[in-house]
Write a protein that holds these residues in place. Structure first.
Motif, mmCIF file in Angstrom:
data_model
loop_
_atom_site.group_PDB
_atom_site.id
_atom_site.type_symbol
_atom_site.label_atom_id
_atom_site.label_comp_id
_atom_site.label_asym_id
_atom_site.label_seq_id
_atom_site.Cartn_x
_atom_site.Cartn_y
_atom_site.Cartn_z
ATOM 1 N N THR A 195 46.433 47.798 34.322
ATOM 2 C CA THR A 195 47.528 48.271 35.163
ATOM 3 C C THR A 195 47.579 47.525 36.489
ATOM 4 O O THR A 195 48.458 47.771 37.297
ATOM 5 C CB THR A 195 47.380 49.765 35.486
ATOM 6 O OG1 THR A 195 46.120 49.945 36.134
ATOM 7 C CG2 THR A 195 47.418 50.611 34.238
ATOM 8 N N ALA A 196 46.613 46.657 36.734
ATOM 9 C CA ALA A 196 46.600 45.888 37.980
ATOM 10 C C ALA A 196 45.741 44.652 37.778
ATOM 11 O O ALA A 196 44.846 44.630 36.939
ATOM 12 C CB ALA A 196 46.038 46.724 39.129
ATOM 13 N N GLY A 197 46.037 43.645 38.600
ATOM 14 C CA GLY A 197 45.293 42.400 38.474
ATOM 15 C C GLY A 197 43.803 42.577 38.721
ATOM 16 O O GLY A 197 42.976 41.825 38.213
ATOM 17 N N TRP B 83 54.208 43.038 48.509
ATOM 18 C CA TRP B 83 52.836 42.518 48.356
ATOM 19 C C TRP B 83 51.883 43.514 48.984
ATOM 20 O O TRP B 83 52.210 44.136 49.994
ATOM 21 C CB TRP B 83 52.733 41.166 49.053
ATOM 22 C CG TRP B 83 51.648 40.254 48.578
ATOM 23 C CD1 TRP B 83 50.598 40.544 47.764
ATOM 24 C CD2 TRP B 83 51.527 38.858 48.915
ATOM 25 N NE1 TRP B 83 49.827 39.417 47.561
ATOM 26 C CE2 TRP B 83 50.375 38.372 48.258
ATOM 27 C CE3 TRP B 83 52.267 37.982 49.702
ATOM 28 C CZ2 TRP B 83 49.960 37.041 48.365
ATOM 29 C CZ3 TRP B 83 51.848 36.668 49.821
ATOM 30 C CH2 TRP B 83 50.710 36.195 49.151
ATOM 31 N N ASN B 84 50.739 43.629 48.384
ATOM 32 C CA ASN B 84 49.756 44.590 48.836
ATOM 33 C C ASN B 84 48.394 43.909 48.923
ATOM 34 O O ASN B 84 47.886 43.446 47.911
ATOM 35 C CB ASN B 84 49.732 45.735 47.805
ATOM 36 C CG ASN B 84 48.727 46.802 48.162
ATOM 37 O OD1 ASN B 84 48.187 46.819 49.267
ATOM 38 N ND2 ASN B 84 48.472 47.694 47.225
ATOM 39 N N ASN B 85 47.851 43.808 50.129
ATOM 40 C CA ASN B 85 46.511 43.228 50.267
ATOM 41 C C ASN B 85 45.510 44.346 50.539
ATOM 42 O O ASN B 85 45.606 45.029 51.559
ATOM 43 C CB ASN B 85 46.459 42.236 51.436
ATOM 44 C CG ASN B 85 47.336 41.022 51.193
ATOM 45 O OD1 ASN B 85 48.104 40.994 50.235
ATOM 46 N ND2 ASN B 85 47.226 40.036 52.056
ATOM 47 N N VAL B 86 44.588 44.516 49.612
ATOM 48 C CA VAL B 86 43.594 45.582 49.754
ATOM 49 C C VAL B 86 42.310 44.992 50.309
ATOM 50 O O VAL B 86 41.826 43.974 49.808
ATOM 51 C CB VAL B 86 43.293 46.249 48.389
ATOM 52 C CG1 VAL B 86 42.364 47.442 48.582
ATOM 53 C CG2 VAL B 86 44.573 46.676 47.687
ATOM 54 N N PHE B 87 41.792 45.624 51.352
ATOM 55 C CA PHE B 87 40.528 45.161 51.930
ATOM 56 C C PHE B 87 39.431 46.085 51.433
ATOM 57 O O PHE B 87 39.171 47.145 51.970
ATOM 58 C CB PHE B 87 40.645 45.110 53.456
ATOM 59 C CG PHE B 87 41.759 44.190 53.874
ATOM 60 C CD1 PHE B 87 41.720 42.840 53.516
ATOM 61 C CD2 PHE B 87 42.864 44.653 54.557
ATOM 62 C CE1 PHE B 87 42.749 41.975 53.858
ATOM 63 C CE2 PHE B 87 43.907 43.796 54.907
ATOM 64 C CZ PHE B 87 43.847 42.455 54.551
ATOM 65 N N ASP C 140 41.650 42.050 47.632
ATOM 66 C CA ASP C 140 42.334 42.157 46.329
ATOM 67 C C ASP C 140 43.812 42.258 46.631
ATOM 68 O O ASP C 140 44.242 43.190 47.301
ATOM 69 C CB ASP C 140 41.834 43.423 45.620
ATOM 70 C CG ASP C 140 42.856 44.044 44.695
ATOM 71 O OD1 ASP C 140 43.614 43.302 44.052
ATOM 72 O OD2 ASP C 140 42.899 45.293 44.600
ATOM 73 N N THR C 141 44.579 41.289 46.215
ATOM 74 C CA THR C 141 46.006 41.399 46.519
ATOM 75 C C THR C 141 46.839 41.466 45.244
ATOM 76 O O THR C 141 46.430 40.984 44.194
ATOM 77 C CB THR C 141 46.546 40.232 47.391
ATOM 78 O OG1 THR C 141 47.001 39.175 46.544
ATOM 79 C CG2 THR C 141 45.505 39.722 48.358
ATOM 80 N N GLY C 142 47.998 42.076 45.352
ATOM 81 C CA GLY C 142 48.891 42.187 44.202
ATOM 82 C C GLY C 142 50.337 42.003 44.632
ATOM 83 O O GLY C 142 50.816 42.682 45.547
HETATM 84 N N1 SER Z 1 45.107 46.482 43.378
HETATM 85 C C1 SER Z 1 46.212 46.434 44.248
HETATM 86 C C2 SER Z 1 47.513 46.873 43.579
HETATM 87 O O1 SER Z 1 47.563 47.105 42.391
HETATM 88 C C3 SER Z 1 46.373 45.034 44.775
HETATM 89 O O2 SER Z 1 46.203 44.107 43.787
HETATM 90 O O3 SER Z 1 48.499 46.983 44.240
#
Ligand code: SER
Length: 584
Positions: free
Chosen positions: A39-41, A200-204, A223-225
């Motif tokens: 469901t996510a990268g 875009w979402n950058n998770v720290f 982790d970005t998506g």
């Molecule tokens: N894990 C975060 C998301 O799914 C960023 O990749 O948005």
């Protein structure tokens, strides 16, 4: 800009900043039955986010195929997609907030040419678990985002975790201003009115959450998506992803074939068809449980909407061809598996058509009985599902056409009971997954390698792993072998594994190219998962296998290995369930 150009620009951009491009993992997670689909990268990367070393280095980027089904009812609006592609870049203990934000900004404004004034960003406001993320806000200011376009929100908006437990942390999100008028004086990125779209979402990621609370991770990760379809329609100045080249030819084809007009139905068909094609291509097959059931629902709901538009169902094969044509540049694997994909989807259509007419008649009968009430009870929804293969969405839509609702809660309760029953005897449901690596699951992982080699020595080299699944309680191992194992063979395999455990063999790991790994005699399993560089785990002089890890460092403390069950899994495939018994 076409989606594939955005993808290529993205990968090239991050390559320029020393990221290794890694391949997309299949939609169906290989060793993690705790989730039905990726469901996510970040999902296939969880072990590395938890500190495991990645063979491709500390800077990675990729495109990842994803399926999210929690929004299935929303499909048909202008934003939600069941299948989507997520572009991502990762730092595994390498760069952090400043560099991540500077790269995102450069990519958006320079590579994609988005005017800076169209961007707003959000950061974490802080709470008792984690302080306010002023570092991200400062980094945004430094690249040129003015203070008034930096917003702070709490955990609900600016905190990311997959599910309940696992690696997590504050995130900073980027929003694109579509130029639509503000819905009011309080209109902000968090608002749903459509003016702002998250891009875009950058998770720290510096924390790990479990039931006891938060602990710090070994590394500070990023982790970005970035949702590709969304970016494509925004950059193309379109209203929805359905107006882009990814769907346009199918949408046109549907319009040409339909006798009744409904944009919502066309979107549902286009979305479900693409998701079904992608899932089938990665090995999914329709069934009544878990991911097979999702695929079945997608195909069946799509057929229902084809009926709504009064499109001849014999056209489905042609419609599949049109969509594969539109997607094959992005996913060359579709062209190779075209025949299979067609066969699976068309067979499911035929099955559904047989029951559909019958089921609709049953539904009408039920409705008559319910006259005067507004709610179709869950047991009726379940009976239609169980006996006539009616997905609840279909019943819901039929009910709505009759001005009624369905009792989904009761249906879900009955459905869960049914699922439990169908699992009986099929072993315990795997809970956890890769996100829950414990000493026990790591030991089971090493035991799997020992078992694999032992089977090859006792039964022969034709033995090949075809699946594996690990819980806190046991390992499960599927392998090719034409007949039932004898008691004697089972005993020999157990003894051989236990011998290796008693020898307290050292487990070592080496990184090398895939070619070298093969030459070294390592057994190769997940050949396409790790790209060119792979890790090879060696256990004493007994086993050598390509694997992502992690493993125990020495076999000595693993416990006593015991095979609990040997049975058929499918034609030509045997299944072993085994445990490690601690005797201290
Ligand atoms: N894990 C975060 C998301 O799914 C960023 O990749 O948005």
């Amino acid at each position: 800009m076409k989606a594939i150009e955005i993808r290529n620009k993205y990968l090239n951009f991050f390559k320029k900043y020393d990221h290794s491009v890694i391949p997309s993992a299949p939609l169906i997670p290989e060793n993690d039955p705790s989730v039905l689909f990726n469901t996510a990268g970040m999902q296939p990367l969880v072990p590395y986010l938890l500190g495991e070393k990645h063979p491709a280095g500390t800077r990675l980027c990729d495109y990842q195929k994803c399926v999210r089904t929690n929004d299935i009812d929303e499909v048909g609006d202008n934003r939600h997609l069941t299948y989507f592609e997520m572009l991502g870049n990762w730092s595994l203990g390498d760069y952090f907030k400043d560099e991540s934000i500077a790269m995102s900004y450069e990519f958006l404004t320079k590579e994609l040419g988005i005017p800076a004034e169209k961007l707003s960003v959000t950061c974490f406001a802080g709470d008792e678990d984690c302080p306010k993320d002023t570092a991200s806000a400062e980094a945004w200011k430094k690249v040129g985002i003015p203070e008034e376009r930096i917003y702070f929100y709490g955990k609900g908006d600016n905190w990311w975790i997959a599910g309940e437990e696992g690696p997590c942390g504050p995130d900073t999100e980027m929003f694109y201003d579509t130029g639509k008028p503000a819905c009011g004086p309080d209109c902000q990125p968090s608002c749903d009115c459509g003016k702002y779209v998250e891009i875009w979402n950058n998770v720290f990621m510096e924390y790990f959450k479990d039931k006891d609370g938060y602990t710090k991770l070994k590394n500070k990760n990023v982790d970005t998506g970035l949702g590709l379809e969304r970016m494509a329609f925004l950059l193309q100045g379109k209203e929805t992803p359905f107006d882009t080249e990814l769907f346009k030819s199918v949408m046109d084809k549907l319009e040409e074939l339909q006798k009744v007009d409904s944009i919502r139905s066309r979107r549902v068909i286009a979305d479900h068809l693409r998701a079904s094609i992608m899932i089938t291509c990665d090995g999914g097959r329709p069934s009544n449980v878990d991911r097979g059931y999702i695929l079945r629902r997608l195909i069946r709901r799509m057929i229902r909407h084809m009926n709504n538009l009064q499109i001849n169902l014999n056209e489905l094969g042609n419609i599949i061809d049109v969509e594969i044509e539109a997607l094959k540049e992005m996913y060359p694997e579709l062209d190779q598996n075209k025949k299979d994909i067609r066969n699976v989807i068309l067979a499911e259509k035929d099955k559904f058509v047989k029951t559909l007419n019958h089921g609709e008649r049953e539904f009408q009968k039920e409705i008559k009985k319910l006259e005067g009430t507004k709610v179709v009870p869950g047991r009726v929804v379940f009976r239609l599902y169980d006996t006539y293969g009616f997905p609840p969405e279909v019943t819901k839509e039929l009910a709505e056409e009759n001005g009624m609702e369905i009792d989904m809660k009761e249906f879900e309760k009955l459905f869960k009971e049914h699922q439990e029953k169908s699992r009986q005897g099929a072993g315990q449901k795997f809970k956890g997954g890769l996100a829950e690596q414990t000493e026990t699951t790591i030991a089971y992982h090493t035991a799997t390698h020992l078992l694999h080699e032992a089977l090859r020595e006792i039964l022969g080299e034709h033995v090949k792993q075809s699946g594996s699944n690990i819980t806190e309680e046991r390992l499960r191992f599927d392998f090719s072998h034409p007949q039932k194992m004898t008691k004697e063979e089972i005993k020999q395999v157990e003894d051989l594994v236990n011998e290796q455990i008693q020898k307290d063999l050292k487990v070592t790991c080496e990184e090398m190219s895939y070619e070298d790994a093969k030459k070294s005699g390592a057994i190769g399993l997940f050949t396409d998962k790790y790209g060119d560089r792979v890790k090879v785990y060696t256990i004493g002089d007994f086993s050598k296998e390509i694997c992502g890890g992690p493993h125990v460092t020495h076999t000595g403390n693993m416990g006593r290995f015991k095979i609990k069950k040997e049975e058929s899994s499918s034609s030509g495939i045997r299944r072993i369930k085994a445990v490690l018994i601690k005797e201290d």
